[in-house]
Each structure stands twice: as C-alpha cells, then as structure tokens.
Design a protein around this motif. Structure first.
Motif, PDB file in Angstrom:
ATOM      1  N   GLU A 188       1.284   3.123  -6.463  1.00  0.00           N
ATOM      2  CA  GLU A 188       0.123   3.656  -7.161  1.00  0.00           C
ATOM      3  C   GLU A 188       0.376   5.119  -7.485  1.00  0.00           C
ATOM      4  OE1 GLU A 188      -3.792   2.783  -5.625  1.00  0.00           O
ATOM      5  OE2 GLU A 188      -2.985   1.213  -4.302  1.00  0.00           O
ATOM      6  N   ALA A 189      -0.072   5.546  -8.662  1.00  0.00           N
ATOM      7  CA  ALA A 189       0.131   6.932  -9.072  1.00  0.00           C
ATOM      8  C   ALA A 189      -0.935   7.317 -10.081  1.00  0.00           C
ATOM      9  CB  ALA A 189       1.527   7.130  -9.663  1.00  0.00           C
ATOM     10  N   ASP A 190      -1.045   8.615 -10.328  1.00  0.00           N
ATOM     11  CA  ASP A 190      -1.988   9.138 -11.307  1.00  0.00           C
ATOM     12  C   ASP A 190      -1.231   9.720 -12.490  1.00  0.00           C
ATOM     13  OD1 ASP A 190      -4.205   8.507  -9.767  1.00  0.00           O
ATOM     14  OD2 ASP A 190      -4.290  10.484  -8.811  1.00  0.00           O
ATOM     15  N   ILE A 199      -7.779  11.588 -15.870  1.00  0.00           N
ATOM     16  CA  ILE A 199      -6.784  10.934 -15.016  1.00  0.00           C
ATOM     17  C   ILE A 199      -6.825   9.427 -15.238  1.00  0.00           C
ATOM     18  CG2 ILE A 199      -6.147  10.399 -12.622  1.00  0.00           C
ATOM     19  CD1 ILE A 199      -7.261  13.168 -11.864  1.00  0.00           C
ATOM     20  N   HIS A 217      -5.427   6.208 -13.216  1.00  0.00           N
ATOM     21  CA  HIS A 217      -4.787   5.740 -11.985  1.00  0.00           C
ATOM     22  C   HIS A 217      -4.143   4.395 -12.293  1.00  0.00           C
ATOM     23  CE1 HIS A 217      -4.137   5.567  -7.670  1.00  0.00           C
ATOM     24  NE2 HIS A 217      -4.510   4.291  -7.701  1.00  0.00           N
ATOM     25  N   TYR A 235      -0.916   1.221 -11.437  1.00  0.00           N
ATOM     26  CA  TYR A 235      -0.261   0.410 -10.416  1.00  0.00           C
ATOM     27  C   TYR A 235       1.027  -0.164 -11.006  1.00  0.00           C
ATOM     28  CZ  TYR A 235      -5.138   0.446  -8.841  1.00  0.00           C
ATOM     29  OH  TYR A 235      -6.416   0.828  -8.480  1.00  0.00           O
ATOM     30  N   TYR A 243      -3.890  -0.642 -14.554  1.00  0.00           N
ATOM     31  CA  TYR A 243      -4.557   0.634 -14.318  1.00  0.00           C
ATOM     32  C   TYR A 243      -6.064   0.424 -14.210  1.00  0.00           C
ATOM     33  CZ  TYR A 243      -6.186   0.989 -19.220  1.00  0.00           C
ATOM     34  OH  TYR A 243      -6.814   0.768 -20.423  1.00  0.00           O
ATOM     35  N   ASP A 244      -6.727   1.406 -13.591  1.00  0.00           N
ATOM     36  CA  ASP A 244      -8.183   1.421 -13.549  1.00  0.00           C
ATOM     37  C   ASP A 244      -8.685   1.948 -14.891  1.00  0.00           C
ATOM     38  OD1 ASP A 244      -7.990   0.791 -10.801  1.00  0.00           O
ATOM     39  OD2 ASP A 244      -8.137   2.898 -10.205  1.00  0.00           O
ATOM     40  N   GLY A 270      -9.743   5.204  -9.410  1.00  0.00           N
ATOM     41  CA  GLY A 270      -9.192   6.551  -9.468  1.00  0.00           C
ATOM     42  C   GLY A 270      -9.103   7.141 -10.858  1.00  0.00           C
ATOM     43  N   SER A 271      -9.604   6.448 -11.874  1.00  0.00           N
ATOM     44  CA  SER A 271      -9.571   6.970 -13.250  1.00  0.00           C
ATOM     45  C   SER A 271     -10.887   7.650 -13.585  1.00  0.00           C
ATOM     46  CB  SER A 271      -9.299   5.846 -14.254  1.00  0.00           C
ATOM     47  OG  SER A 271      -8.003   5.310 -14.078  1.00  0.00           O
TER      48      SER A 271
END
Length: 280
Positions: free
Chosen positions: A4-6, A14, A16, A18, A60-61, A67-68
């Motif tokens: 997981e990363a931003d 942002i 977020h 996967y 991604y979200d 996290g986005s």
C-alpha cells in the motif's frame, strides 16, 4: 504480499493505492475499480485465480474513501485520470480494468478514455448511464436503492440529508444466492464496506451523484473489448442496465447469469479473469 502506498498529486490531493501480485512485468496488470460504498483493496477471493493466471492486481481508494482525500464534484470519467496517474507511478504501460457494481462505470471510463493504455475491460453488475435513451433506469430496483439515487439526483444537499437520516439497510436487496455468497468467500465485503463508511458518507455521496449526472464520456466511444457480467435476478442494478450497455458499447459481450444476483454473479469472475488473460 500486498503493498500500500500514497500518490500525492500536484494539487495536494492523495490517492491511496494497492499493489498485489507479480511486479516483474511478465504478467497482466489488472486495475480493480471498487463498488459503493467500499474501500479499494483488490478482491481477496480472486487472489488464487489471479496467481494461477499470472495477474497483478492494482487498485485504489476512490477520492473520499479510505486513505484518498475527498474530491467533491468528481465525475465517473475522473477515474481514468486517477488510474493513469497510478499506472505511471508504477511504470505500467498497458493494463486491463475490472469493476464491480459502482466500479463498473468507472472501468468503462478507463476503457473509453485510455484506449492506448487499456487492453480490455470487465464490468460486473454495473450501472448504465443515467437518462440513457431506451432504458427505464429505475425499473426493477428495490425502493431503497431507488430512493438513495433519486436523492442524489436532487443535489448534494438533499443526498447528504438523506444519508444523515440513517436509512436502514434493506436486506431484500440481496437474493438467497447473494446471501449465500456473502456468508462464504464473499464475506470479504465486510472488510471493505465498514471501513468505507468509517469516516462518514462523503465517498458514497460523491459516488451516487456521479452515477446520476453526466459521466464525462460516451459508451459508444469504447473501442477496446468489454466483457459484461450481470445476474438476471439482480435487485440493486437490474439486468436491463447490463443489456443496455451490451447494445451500446461497440465491442461488448454480455454474460447474463441465470439466477444470480448482485453478489452471486461474482462466481463467474474467475472465468472473466481468464477472458482478460486472453486479451494480452
């Protein structure tokens, strides 16, 4: 192992994301576009099939979930811009897309707007455009689902008021087959629905408004192969939506699944992954 990363965009927002599966470039990368309300992790029930086929999941979200950061006013087409930014960050040139439920329109957006990057698209139990000619859009929907989408069409304030009233979940949205799937491997949805609502209904509100306002692209412009899966007993997104899309996406193929509902139709997802693998 899932990474997981931003991704921080130029405007400070942002995304977020996967990344799960082989990253050596040998296999096909498949972007998973999640439903409403979900966060974005790719579907664990399909990991074994993806590994068998050498597929890499990217997801991604959507803005406003997990996290986005929120992006009020986003349309369905904005998913294509988000996906290509993540693909560029990961150095992925060509990829496929797969979306379930509300993720279906977002997958079609990628196919329409990224023809040089998207190899093929799968839409599972997805909506057709609101106001589509020749489609009675709400016909066959459960009253609870229709009410939420009509509130979205009335505007953000009305939709926010509707969600603040804490409408009760209607168990009749799911068929017996859906409930069986949700008590089996697709109990996975418990891990993505609750967290999606933990920060409030903002993501859901933005999604529903996007579905009932102009999408930002025309399904007729999709030139890439499209596979549509739809259960003929779906009570959330009735089968007519899949049938309309099959008629209006030029290179679309429809697998109409007898007896399946909104969740149980995912039993055909492994075959859809096999279909995607053939598009490389």
């Amino acid at each position: 192992m899932m990474i997981e990363a931003d991704l921080v965009l130029d405007d400070g927002h942002i995304l977020h994301f996967y990344d799960q599966g082989p990253s050596d470039g040998a296999g096909l990368a498949v972007f998973w576009l999640h439903g409403t309300p979900n966060i974005g992790p790719p579907p664990a029930p399909l990991f074994a099939d993806a590994a068998r086929l050498g597929l890499r999941w990217i997801a991604y979200d959507r803005p406003g979930y997990g996290g986005s950061t929120p992006r009020e006013g986003r349309d369905v087409a904005s998913a294509a811009r988000d996906v290509v930014r993540i693909a560029d960050r990961l150095g992925i040139d060509r990829f496929a897309v797969m979306g379930h439920s509300g993720g279906g329109p977002h997958a079609l957006a990628c196919a329409a707007l990224l023809p040089g990057r998207v190899l093929a698209a799968v839409g599972i139990a997805g909506l057709a455009p609101y106001g589509a000619e020749g489609l009675d859009w709400f016909a066959g929907m459960r009253p609870s689902g229709e009410a939420g989408l009509r509130a979205a069409h009335a505007g953000r304030a009305t939709k926010a008021e509707y969600e603040a009233s804490c409408p009760e979940f209607d168990p009749a949205l799911f068929t017996a087959r859906d409930r069986a799937a949700l008590s089996g491997q697709w109990a996975w949805f418990d891990s993505v629905v609750g967290p999606a609502m933990a920060g409030g209904p903002g993501g859901l509100i933005d999604d529903d408004i996007a579905y009932v306002t102009p999408w930002g692209f025309d399904c007729a412009q999709i030139a890439r192969p499209v596979l549509l899966l739809h259960g003929d007993e779906d009570r959330m997104v009735p089968r007519q939506h899949g049938e309309w899309l099959a008629r209006h996406c030029p290179a679309a193929e429809l697998w109409l699944r007898p007896g399946d509902g909104h969740i149980s139709v995912l039993s055909a997802a492994p075959r859809a992954l096999e279909w995607l693998r053939t598009q490389m």
